[in-house]
Write a protein that holds these residues in place. Structure first.
Motif, PDB file in Angstrom:
ATOM      1  N   PRO A   1       0.826  -1.210   0.000  1.00  0.00           N
ATOM      2  CA  PRO A   1       0.000   0.000   0.000  1.00  0.00           C
ATOM      3  C   PRO A   1       0.862   1.263   0.000  1.00  0.00           C
ATOM      4  O   PRO A   1       2.022   1.233   0.412  1.00  0.00           O
ATOM      5  CB  PRO A   1      -0.759  -0.126   1.329  1.00  0.00           C
ATOM      6  CG  PRO A   1       0.106  -0.968   2.205  1.00  0.00           C
ATOM      7  CD  PRO A   1       0.965  -1.831   1.328  1.00  0.00           C
ATOM      8  N   ALA A   2       0.255   2.371  -0.444  1.00  0.00           N
ATOM      9  CA  ALA A   2       0.933   3.679  -0.364  1.00  0.00           C
ATOM     10  C   ALA A   2       0.791   4.168   1.068  1.00  0.00           C
ATOM     11  O   ALA A   2      -0.156   4.865   1.393  1.00  0.00           O
ATOM     12  CB  ALA A   2       0.287   4.652  -1.340  1.00  0.00           C
TER      13      ALA A   2
ATOM     14  N   SER B   1       2.404   5.887   4.778  1.00  0.00           N
ATOM     15  CA  SER B   1       3.251   6.985   5.250  1.00  0.00           C
ATOM     16  C   SER B   1       3.327   6.903   6.769  1.00  0.00           C
ATOM     17  O   SER B   1       2.590   6.131   7.386  1.00  0.00           O
ATOM     18  CB  SER B   1       2.609   8.324   4.860  1.00  0.00           C
ATOM     19  OG  SER B   1       1.272   8.366   5.334  1.00  0.00           O
TER      20      SER B   1
ATOM     21  N   LEU C   1       5.151   5.683   9.176  1.00  0.00           N
ATOM     22  CA  LEU C   1       5.354   4.480   9.991  1.00  0.00           C
ATOM     23  C   LEU C   1       6.664   4.644  10.770  1.00  0.00           C
ATOM     24  O   LEU C   1       7.685   5.010  10.184  1.00  0.00           O
ATOM     25  CB  LEU C   1       5.407   3.212   9.130  1.00  0.00           C
ATOM     26  CG  LEU C   1       4.162   2.906   8.288  1.00  0.00           C
ATOM     27  CD1 LEU C   1       4.327   1.565   7.567  1.00  0.00           C
ATOM     28  CD2 LEU C   1       2.886   2.888   9.126  1.00  0.00           C
TER      29      LEU C   1
ATOM     30  N   GLY D   1       3.511   6.614   0.278  1.00  0.00           N
ATOM     31  CA  GLY D   1       2.646   7.789   0.290  1.00  0.00           C
ATOM     32  C   GLY D   1       3.369   9.035   0.744  1.00  0.00           C
ATOM     33  O   GLY D   1       4.527   9.275   0.384  1.00  0.00           O
TER      34      GLY D   1
ATOM     35  N   ILE E   1       3.418   8.007  -4.412  1.00  0.00           N
ATOM     36  CA  ILE E   1       2.130   8.704  -4.482  1.00  0.00           C
ATOM     37  C   ILE E   1       2.276  10.014  -3.710  1.00  0.00           C
ATOM     38  O   ILE E   1       2.349  10.025  -2.480  1.00  0.00           O
ATOM     39  CB  ILE E   1       0.991   7.832  -3.882  1.00  0.00           C
ATOM     40  CG1 ILE E   1       0.877   6.486  -4.629  1.00  0.00           C
ATOM     41  CG2 ILE E   1      -0.339   8.592  -3.907  1.00  0.00           C
ATOM     42  CD1 ILE E   1       0.407   6.562  -6.068  1.00  0.00           C
TER      43      ILE E   1
ATOM     44  N   ASP F   1      -2.748  10.803  -4.743  1.00  0.00           N
ATOM     45  CA  ASP F   1      -4.034  10.353  -4.181  1.00  0.00           C
ATOM     46  C   ASP F   1      -5.003  11.537  -4.207  1.00  0.00           C
ATOM     47  O   ASP F   1      -4.943  12.429  -3.364  1.00  0.00           O
ATOM     48  CB  ASP F   1      -3.883   9.745  -2.785  1.00  0.00           C
ATOM     49  CG  ASP F   1      -3.146  10.614  -1.782  1.00  0.00           C
ATOM     50  OD1 ASP F   1      -2.248  11.375  -2.199  1.00  0.00           O
ATOM     51  OD2 ASP F   1      -3.449  10.539  -0.581  1.00  0.00           O
TER      52      ASP F   1
ATOM     53  N   SER G   1     -10.213   2.873  -5.143  1.00  0.00           N
ATOM     54  CA  SER G   1     -10.021   2.895  -3.686  1.00  0.00           C
ATOM     55  C   SER G   1     -10.938   3.916  -3.042  1.00  0.00           C
ATOM     56  O   SER G   1     -11.262   4.933  -3.661  1.00  0.00           O
ATOM     57  CB  SER G   1      -8.558   3.311  -3.408  1.00  0.00           C
ATOM     58  OG  SER G   1      -8.329   3.577  -2.046  1.00  0.00           O
TER      59      SER G   1
ATOM     60  N   HIS H   1      -9.762   4.804   0.060  1.00  0.00           N
ATOM     61  CA  HIS H   1      -8.769   5.285   1.031  1.00  0.00           C
ATOM     62  C   HIS H   1      -9.233   4.939   2.464  1.00  0.00           C
ATOM     63  O   HIS H   1      -9.412   5.810   3.289  1.00  0.00           O
ATOM     64  CB  HIS H   1      -8.593   6.809   0.870  1.00  0.00           C
ATOM     65  CG  HIS H   1      -7.240   7.305   1.252  1.00  0.00           C
ATOM     66  ND1 HIS H   1      -6.482   8.077   0.410  1.00  0.00           N
ATOM     67  CD2 HIS H   1      -6.512   7.171   2.390  1.00  0.00           C
ATOM     68  CE1 HIS H   1      -5.353   8.411   1.014  1.00  0.00           C
ATOM     69  NE2 HIS H   1      -5.352   7.869   2.221  1.00  0.00           N
TER      70      HIS H   1
ATOM     71  N   ASP I   1      -7.580  -1.313  -4.091  1.00  0.00           N
ATOM     72  CA  ASP I   1      -7.234  -1.532  -2.680  1.00  0.00           C
ATOM     73  C   ASP I   1      -8.454  -1.295  -1.807  1.00  0.00           C
ATOM     74  O   ASP I   1      -9.535  -1.025  -2.312  1.00  0.00           O
ATOM     75  CB  ASP I   1      -5.989  -0.723  -2.241  1.00  0.00           C
ATOM     76  CG  ASP I   1      -6.267   0.730  -1.888  1.00  0.00           C
ATOM     77  OD1 ASP I   1      -7.414   1.184  -1.977  1.00  0.00           O
ATOM     78  OD2 ASP I   1      -5.302   1.425  -1.526  1.00  0.00           O
ATOM     79  N   CYS I   2      -8.275  -1.473  -0.527  1.00  0.00           N
ATOM     80  CA  CYS I   2      -9.302  -1.394   0.541  1.00  0.00           C
ATOM     81  C   CYS I   2      -9.788  -2.782   0.915  1.00  0.00           C
ATOM     82  O   CYS I   2     -10.442  -3.461   0.110  1.00  0.00           O
ATOM     83  CB  CYS I   2     -10.482  -0.504   0.178  1.00  0.00           C
ATOM     84  SG  CYS I   2     -10.011   1.222   0.093  1.00  0.00           S
TER      85      CYS I   2
ATOM     86  N   ILE J   1      -8.147  -5.554   1.340  1.00  0.00           N
ATOM     87  CA  ILE J   1      -7.495  -6.733   0.742  1.00  0.00           C
ATOM     88  C   ILE J   1      -6.648  -7.393   1.833  1.00  0.00           C
ATOM     89  O   ILE J   1      -5.669  -6.803   2.315  1.00  0.00           O
ATOM     90  CB  ILE J   1      -6.611  -6.336  -0.469  1.00  0.00           C
ATOM     91  CG1 ILE J   1      -7.429  -5.603  -1.540  1.00  0.00           C
ATOM     92  CG2 ILE J   1      -5.885  -7.563  -1.023  1.00  0.00           C
ATOM     93  CD1 ILE J   1      -8.430  -6.432  -2.281  1.00  0.00           C
TER      94      ILE J   1
HETATM   95  C1  LIG Z   1      -0.774   4.384   8.296  1.00  0.00           C
HETATM   96  C2  LIG Z   1      -1.380   4.685   6.948  1.00  0.00           C
HETATM   97  C3  LIG Z   1      -0.817   5.673   6.165  1.00  0.00           C
HETATM   98  C4  LIG Z   1      -1.347   5.938   4.899  1.00  0.00           C
HETATM   99  N1  LIG Z   1      -0.764   6.911   4.144  1.00  0.00           N
HETATM  100  C5  LIG Z   1      -1.229   7.138   2.897  1.00  0.00           C
HETATM  101  C6  LIG Z   1      -0.609   8.116   2.071  1.00  0.00           C
HETATM  102  O1  LIG Z   1       0.284   8.845   2.474  1.00  0.00           O
HETATM  103  N2  LIG Z   1      -1.061   8.240   0.794  1.00  0.00           N
HETATM  104  C7  LIG Z   1      -2.091   7.478   0.299  1.00  0.00           C
HETATM  105  O2  LIG Z   1      -2.445   7.631  -0.865  1.00  0.00           O
HETATM  106  N3  LIG Z   1      -2.706   6.561   1.081  1.00  0.00           N
HETATM  107  C8  LIG Z   1      -2.302   6.379   2.342  1.00  0.00           C
HETATM  108  N4  LIG Z   1      -2.924   5.444   3.134  1.00  0.00           N
HETATM  109  C9  LIG Z   1      -4.058   4.665   2.575  1.00  0.00           C
HETATM  110  C10 LIG Z   1      -3.591   3.359   1.939  1.00  0.00           C
HETATM  111  O3  LIG Z   1      -2.710   3.587   0.880  1.00  0.00           O
HETATM  112  C11 LIG Z   1      -4.758   2.526   1.405  1.00  0.00           C
HETATM  113  O4  LIG Z   1      -5.494   3.231   0.429  1.00  0.00           O
HETATM  114  C12 LIG Z   1      -5.744   2.062   2.478  1.00  0.00           C
HETATM  115  O5  LIG Z   1      -5.090   1.765   3.700  1.00  0.00           O
HETATM  116  C13 LIG Z   1      -6.511   0.832   1.971  1.00  0.00           C
HETATM  117  O6  LIG Z   1      -7.451   0.395   2.881  1.00  0.00           O
HETATM  118  P1  LIG Z   1      -7.207  -0.872   3.874  1.00  0.00           P
HETATM  119  O7  LIG Z   1      -6.155  -0.467   4.851  1.00  0.00           O
HETATM  120  O8  LIG Z   1      -8.541  -1.061   4.501  1.00  0.00           O
HETATM  121  O9  LIG Z   1      -6.792  -2.029   3.023  1.00  0.00           O
HETATM  122  C14 LIG Z   1      -2.451   5.202   4.415  1.00  0.00           C
HETATM  123  C15 LIG Z   1      -3.031   4.225   5.228  1.00  0.00           C
HETATM  124  C16 LIG Z   1      -2.523   3.966   6.490  1.00  0.00           C
HETATM  125  C17 LIG Z   1      -3.173   2.917   7.345  1.00  0.00           C
END
Ligand SMILES: Cc1cc2nc3c(=O)[nH]c(=O)nc-3n(C[C@H](O)[C@H](O)[C@H](O)COP(=O)(O)O)c2cc1C
Length: 305
Positions: free
Chosen positions: A50-51, A53, A55, A83, A103, A131, A193, A195, A226-227, A229
């Motif tokens: 996933p994208a 950030s 962490l 991300g 992203i 995003d 997605s 998000h 995504d979402c 998965i």
């Molecule tokens: C800790 C964290 C940081 C994230 N940071 C970003 C980000 O910087 N950019 C982005 O496009 N999505 C970000 N996301 C969203 C994820 O890329 C992804 O779309 C989402 O977690 C998918 O849903 P799921 O966790 O239910 O599978 C973040 C998600 C989490 C949990």
């Protein structure tokens, strides 16, 4: 049940995904091959990171969670995403050797968008994207860790495509309307997605996937979803419904936090193994052969055969 739970797109999504069932086709079946071609490269499976950030260095370990999962993506030979971050952090991710799509956030500071895209390209990113679903918040425009976001127009997105030689990925597409605009502006991939539930009552990405796939038929745009998965079965359903690949999300976090690189490698490989198992069970020898005819919808069928 209260409004918050009723409107929670993550809950709606999970219920929808679990309502899709799979039939068996065993006669003449073989052990399946999960490899894919994506943006001109071969990857071991249609599973992506996933994208993410922000962490930390879990357990005080040497590398941040972002670097650890990037190392894992490299070891699994899958496409890696990241991300929101500053350029020095992105340069560290590139050092892991993972093929990484950056992203970039839809910052209101347009110069920052351009600077991060330029940095990504010169540092060796595999792709660049944005995003587009992180622009509105309860007060109007969204503010993420103190940084204001801004709505993105078709022309702005097209200017990013024109800025780079790398494939451009639009993350946060959840309609045919946006998907077609992405194709028209020159994006090479979209991530379908919501998000992790930013929009109340958001349609499950997998529910809208078949209509997006149909609308993009004949266009040179790859589709990632995504979402929610979590398993190889989820990836299988996503591909059967029209995705080229699926990205795991928060499902990866507990392995990452607890066991770092080896834990994440093991989690990702298990997703791939279950995908291969289900492909073999359903008679699909390769990823591009998977079709929706093996799926059964216990709610309304979005993909009539
Ligand atoms: C800790 C964290 C940081 C994230 N940071 C970003 C980000 O910087 N950019 C982005 O496009 N999505 C970000 N996301 C969203 C994820 O890329 C992804 O779309 C989402 O977690 C998918 O849903 P799921 O966790 O239910 O599978 C973040 C998600 C989490 C949990």
């Amino acid at each position: 049940m209260d409004y918050m739970r009723l409107s929670d797109a993550n809950v709606i999504n999970e219920k929808y995904m679990d309502s899709i069932l799979i039939e068996e086709r065993l006669i003449d079946s073989v052990v399946a091959d999960t490899s894919i071609r994506f943006f001109g490269e071969t990857f071991d499976m249609p599973v992506m990171t996933p994208a993410f950030s922000h962490l930390p260095n879990y357990g005080g370990r040497e590398y941040s969670g972002l670097e650890e999962y990037s190392f894992a993506a490299k070891e699994c030979n899958i496409l890696n995403f990241c991300g929101m971050m500053e350029n020095d952090q992105f340069e560290k991710l590139i050092k892991t050797g993972a093929k990484t799509v950056r992203i970039v956030k839809p910052y209101a500071d347009h110069e920052k968008v351009i600077d991060q895209m330029r940095c990504a390209e010169s540092a060796g990113a595999f792709g660049i994207g944005m995003d587009i679903d992180h622009i509105f918040g309860p007060e109007g425009r969204d503010v993420v860790v103190g940084e204001e976001m801004a709505p993105q127009t078709f022309d702005m997105l097209r200017s990013y495509v024109e800025l780079t030689k790398l494939p451009f990925v639009v993350k946060g597409v959840l309609s045919v309307s946006d998907a077609v605009k992405c194709a028209d502006l020159g994006a090479k991939a979209i991530i379908v997605s919501h998000h992790h539930g930013r929009l109340p009552y958001a349609v499950p990405p997998m529910m809208i996937l078949p209509t997006i796939r149909k609308a993009l038929s004949g266009r040179d745009v790859r589709i990632i979803v995504d979402c929610g998965i979590v398993t190889g079965a989820d990836v299988f359903k996503a591909i059967a419904l029209g995705a080229d690949a699926a990205a795991v999300g928060r499902s990866m976090l507990s392995s990452l936090e607890k066991d770092g690189i080896p834990g994440t490698v093991s989690f990702l490989k298990n997703v791939g193994k279950e995908l291969r198992y289900i492909m073999s069970f359903t008679g699909f020898s390769g990823v591009s052969k998977i079709d929706p005819s093996v799926l059964h919808f216990t709610s309304s069928d979005p993909c009539p055969r």
